[in-house]
Design a protein around this motif. Structure first.
Motif, PDB file in Angstrom:
ATOM      1  N   ALA A 123       0.731  -1.396  -0.238  1.00 43.61           N
ATOM      2  CA  ALA A 123       0.176   0.097  -0.078  1.00 43.61           C
ATOM      3  C   ALA A 123       0.807   1.134   0.109  1.00 43.61           C
ATOM      4  CB  ALA A 123      -1.256   0.295   1.410  1.00 43.61           C
ATOM      5  N   LEU A 124       2.101   1.404   0.597  1.00 46.53           N
ATOM      6  CA  LEU A 124       3.007   2.669   0.625  1.00 46.53           C
ATOM      7  C   LEU A 124       3.860   2.674  -0.575  1.00 46.53           C
ATOM      8  CD1 LEU A 124       4.696   4.150   2.158  1.00 46.53           C
ATOM      9  CD2 LEU A 124       6.358   3.001   2.782  1.00 46.53           C
ATOM     10  N   GLN A 125       3.593   1.624  -1.637  1.00 48.60           N
ATOM     11  CA  GLN A 125       4.429   1.656  -2.805  1.00 48.60           C
ATOM     12  C   GLN A 125       3.128   1.959  -3.494  1.00 48.60           C
ATOM     13  OE1 GLN A 125       5.743  -1.538  -3.964  1.00 48.60           O
ATOM     14  NE2 GLN A 125       5.359  -1.294  -6.290  1.00 48.60           N
ATOM     15  N   THR A 126       2.045   1.699  -3.407  1.00 50.35           N
ATOM     16  CA  THR A 126       1.196   1.765  -4.226  1.00 50.35           C
ATOM     17  C   THR A 126       0.523   3.734  -4.078  1.00 50.35           C
ATOM     18  OG1 THR A 126       0.197   0.943  -3.915  1.00 50.35           O
ATOM     19  CG2 THR A 126      -1.166   2.047  -5.072  1.00 50.35           C
ATOM     20  N   ARG A 127       1.453   4.322  -2.271  1.00 49.16           N
ATOM     21  CA  ARG A 127       0.865   6.160  -1.993  1.00 49.16           C
ATOM     22  C   ARG A 127       1.772   6.317  -3.154  1.00 49.16           C
ATOM     23  NH1 ARG A 127      -2.142   5.417   3.733  1.00 49.16           N
ATOM     24  NH2 ARG A 127      -3.857   4.270   3.104  1.00 49.16           N
ATOM     25  N   THR A 128       3.254   5.712  -2.608  1.00 45.65           N
ATOM     26  CA  THR A 128       4.935   6.431  -3.751  1.00 45.65           C
ATOM     27  C   THR A 128       4.205   7.129  -4.554  1.00 45.65           C
ATOM     28  OG1 THR A 128       5.575   5.331  -1.890  1.00 45.65           O
ATOM     29  CG2 THR A 128       6.986   6.473  -3.178  1.00 45.65           C
ATOM     30  N   GLN A 129       3.867   5.661  -5.611  1.00 47.33           N
ATOM     31  CA  GLN A 129       4.095   5.675  -6.699  1.00 47.33           C
ATOM     32  C   GLN A 129       2.620   7.063  -7.294  1.00 47.33           C
ATOM     33  OE1 GLN A 129       3.408   1.539  -7.325  1.00 47.33           O
ATOM     34  NE2 GLN A 129       5.005   1.870  -8.890  1.00 47.33           N
ATOM     35  N   ALA A 130       1.245   7.383  -6.397  1.00 48.57           N
ATOM     36  CA  ALA A 130       0.570   8.064  -6.542  1.00 48.57           C
ATOM     37  C   ALA A 130       1.410   9.320  -6.400  1.00 48.57           C
ATOM     38  CB  ALA A 130      -0.106   7.940  -5.664  1.00 48.57           C
ATOM     39  N   ALA A 131       2.239   9.619  -5.672  1.00 49.91           N
ATOM     40  CA  ALA A 131       2.638  10.978  -5.435  1.00 49.91           C
ATOM     41  C   ALA A 131       4.122  11.516  -6.438  1.00 49.91           C
ATOM     42  CB  ALA A 131       3.348  10.638  -3.997  1.00 49.91           C
ATOM     43  N   ALA A 132       4.841  10.385  -7.229  1.00 48.16           N
ATOM     44  CA  ALA A 132       5.810  10.622  -7.927  1.00 48.16           C
ATOM     45  C   ALA A 132       5.648  11.032  -9.445  1.00 48.16           C
ATOM     46  CB  ALA A 132       6.335   9.004  -7.573  1.00 48.16           C
ATOM     47  N   ALA A 133       3.594  10.315  -9.912  1.00 50.11           N
ATOM     48  CA  ALA A 133       2.856  10.742 -10.844  1.00 50.11           C
ATOM     49  C   ALA A 133       2.432  11.770 -10.687  1.00 50.11           C
ATOM     50  CB  ALA A 133       1.495   9.512 -11.143  1.00 50.11           C
ATOM     51  N   PHE A 134       2.255  12.243  -9.672  1.00 56.20           N
ATOM     52  CA  PHE A 134       1.315  13.805  -9.317  1.00 56.20           C
ATOM     53  C   PHE A 134       2.698  15.032  -9.330  1.00 56.20           C
ATOM     54  CE2 PHE A 134       0.968  17.358  -6.262  1.00 56.20           C
ATOM     55  CZ  PHE A 134      -0.330  18.180  -7.041  1.00 56.20           C
ATOM     56  N   LEU A 135       4.248  14.915  -8.133  1.00 53.98           N
ATOM     57  CA  LEU A 135       5.049  15.533  -9.066  1.00 53.98           C
ATOM     58  C   LEU A 135       5.717  15.393 -10.095  1.00 53.98           C
ATOM     59  CD1 LEU A 135       6.715  14.437  -5.102  1.00 53.98           C
ATOM     60  CD2 LEU A 135       5.563  16.946  -6.246  1.00 53.98           C
ATOM     61  N   GLY A 136       5.369  14.598 -11.275  1.00 52.20           N
ATOM     62  CA  GLY A 136       5.760  14.320 -11.840  1.00 52.20           C
ATOM     63  C   GLY A 136       7.695  13.672 -12.418  1.00 52.20           C
TER      64      GLY A 136
END
Ligand SMILES: CC(C)(COP(=O)(O)OP(=O)(O)OC[C@H]1O[C@@H](n2cnc3c(N)ncnc32)[C@H](O)[C@@H]1O)[C@@H](O)C(=O)NCCC(=O)NCCS
Ligand SMILES: Nc1ncnc2c1ncn2[C@@H]1O[C@H](COP(=O)(O)OP(=O)(O)OP(=O)(O)O)[C@@H](O)[C@H]1O
Length: 210
Positions: free
Chosen positions: A196-209
């Protein structure tokens, strides 16, 4: 991961921070695996400066005495930890030696990442909110947030530290509320599994470009 060609613009700097045991290093590792951003870990640079033969050792020996240096010539971390987290003035004195060295090592690492063509650099800095040194340089600040009870449990699980010692370290750091007030992006790492942390991190990474 190096990537060509070299960028003509300086890389965008993103701060990553959180309290002790919040999950910064875990998120930094996930970003390393899933993005092309360069990751600079201030704790790792600090440990290199204070390893045997490290540039900070002579200064620490001079300021604090040889009882804070191991027979191998490294910083005696347990001894120094017990000492500085009992005395805010002594902690400041240690930071007065180490922070300028850590900051200039980070600057050099940013330059290296830029030379390697990285367009984004993530700075994993535990005291980012406390120090105020970096904010103006950063595009965004990502906070890894979790309840204090979980910080204590995670640090206990990975080390021999007593609960009281962990609580003292937490009390010396910015409060959860102050840290959240500095956030552009929050990754909540409460009682969730690593995937779940990985999913959240990937979402944050996508948001940050990233
Ligand atoms: C006090 C020391 C010897 C303890 O060493 P130890 O191996 O136990 O911890 P380590 O360096 O791996 O840091 C672990 C965590 O402790 C916390 N921490 C470290 N230094 C500090 C500090 N000055 N103030 C508050 N918390 C700190 C951070 O959450 C960090 O992620 C060491 O942390 C140190 O030299 N600190 C001073 C340099 C510093 O401020 N580093 C952190 C920011 S760059
Ligand atoms: N969601 C999670 N589920 C299970 N374990 C986790 C989770 N997040 C972090 N951990 C574990 O908790 C411990 C602390 O995490 P990590 O080292 O990433 O924190 P940190 O913020 O970098 O700590 P420090 O401030 O001490 O450097 C590690 O052992 C890590 O594997």
């Amino acid at each position: 991961m190096p990537c060509a060609p070299r960028h003509s613009h300086p890389p965008r700097l993103i701060g990553l921070t959180g309290g002790i045991g919040s999950g910064k290093s875990t998120v930094a590792q996930l970003l390393l695996q899933h993005t092309k951003a360069a990751i600079i870990d201030a704790d790792q640079l600090s440990r290199a400066l204070t390893a045997a033969g490290g540039a900070a050792i002579p200064l620490i020996a001079q300021a604090f005495g040889s009882s804070f240096i191991t027979p191998e010539g490294a910083l005696h971390r347990e001894h120094m930890r017990a000492y500085v987290f009992h005395s805010p003035a002594e902690k400041k004195r240690l930071e007065g030696i180490l922070h300028p060295m850590i900051f200039s090592t980070i600057e050099q690492a940013i330059k290296n990442a830029s030379d390697q063509g990285h367009s984004h650099v993530v700075l994993d800095i535990p005291l980012l909110v406390e120090s105020g040194h970096w904010r103006a340089r950063l595009g965004q600040v990502v906070i890894i947030d979790c309840p204090v009870e979980l910080q204590i449990r995670r640090v206990q699980q990975r080390s021999q530290l007593e609960q009281a010692e962990i609580e003292r370290i937490i009390q010396s750091q910015a409060s959860r509320q102050d840290r959240l007030a500095s956030a552009d992006v929050v990754i909540y790492n409460g009682d969730i599994c690593l995937s779940a942390l990985q999913t959240r991190t990937q979402a944050a990474a996508a948001f940050l470009g990233l």
